[in-house]
Design an enzyme around this catalytic site. Sequence first.
Site, mmCIF file in Angstrom:
data_model
loop_
_atom_site.group_PDB
_atom_site.id
_atom_site.type_symbol
_atom_site.label_atom_id
_atom_site.label_comp_id
_atom_site.label_asym_id
_atom_site.label_seq_id
_atom_site.Cartn_x
_atom_site.Cartn_y
_atom_site.Cartn_z
ATOM 1 N N ASN A 79 -9.218 1.121 8.349
ATOM 2 C CA ASN A 79 -10.725 1.022 8.898
ATOM 3 C C ASN A 79 -10.514 0.947 10.495
ATOM 4 O OD1 ASN A 79 -11.167 0.953 6.340
ATOM 5 N ND2 ASN A 79 -12.087 -1.241 6.220
ATOM 6 N N PHE A 115 -4.290 -0.857 9.754
ATOM 7 C CA PHE A 115 -5.094 -0.631 8.698
ATOM 8 C C PHE A 115 -6.141 0.449 8.969
ATOM 9 C CE2 PHE A 115 -3.244 -4.736 7.926
ATOM 10 C CZ PHE A 115 -2.827 -4.824 6.546
ATOM 11 N N ASN A 171 -13.633 5.477 5.720
ATOM 12 C CA ASN A 171 -13.643 4.783 6.772
ATOM 13 C C ASN A 171 -12.463 4.947 7.915
ATOM 14 O OD1 ASN A 171 -15.663 3.004 5.859
ATOM 15 N ND2 ASN A 171 -14.411 2.003 4.470
ATOM 16 N N HIS A 223 -4.584 6.266 -0.675
ATOM 17 C CA HIS A 223 -4.809 6.099 0.645
ATOM 18 C C HIS A 223 -3.702 6.509 1.753
ATOM 19 C CE1 HIS A 223 -8.886 5.538 2.375
ATOM 20 N NE2 HIS A 223 -8.813 4.147 2.372
ATOM 21 N N TYR A 256 0.784 -1.339 0.035
ATOM 22 C CA TYR A 256 -0.093 0.170 -0.110
ATOM 23 C C TYR A 256 0.850 1.270 -0.036
ATOM 24 C CZ TYR A 256 -3.653 -3.469 1.274
ATOM 25 O OH TYR A 256 -4.289 -4.508 1.512
#
EC number: 3.1.1.29
Length: 189
Positions: free
Chosen positions: A63, A61, A109, A19, A14
Amino acid sequence: MTLFVGLGNPGSKYEDTRHNIGFKVIDSLVDDLGARNISKNAFQGELYRIANTLFLKPTTFMNLSGKSIETVKQFFKIELEDIIVIHDDIDLPFGAVRFKRGGGHGGHNGLRSLDAHIGKEYIRVRIGVGKPEHKSQVADYVLHRFSEEEEKEIERLVKHVSNACKALLCEDLNKVKSYYSLKSIEGLE
């Protein structure tokens, strides 16, 4: 004490995704200010410190990032108004930068998790990452890398936001907002 939080997802998979722009800004701040790592695991995130300023990259993460932030907030007794969260925003064009205190999560989120764990009245540094053509593509869009053209501007954009964050340490939000807000990447000198 001030806490800067960059939202993102852990792991090399990632690293350069839309993000993770918040992580990139934290990395820039830590490098610029010479903050030292004080914890990799105790707070469910990478935590750095210089004087009375903390920098956090949650490793829970996106969320679940509120858990990490709540733990740091409680341990260091940080007031909600002294928390600054840096995150991607698909409702802003690529390169736009906005600042605000409080507000809704807008479907993000990571912000939803923060709001549930610590409340809503923290400062948000919103970085525009553009928007996919269809709403059904949002998850894929934010978890993919920037376009080749956008990649060329990321370093300058991250530096601009990093400078804005440093200004927040000594200036009031409205002053920083008036000087550092951008409508798009074209506004960046």
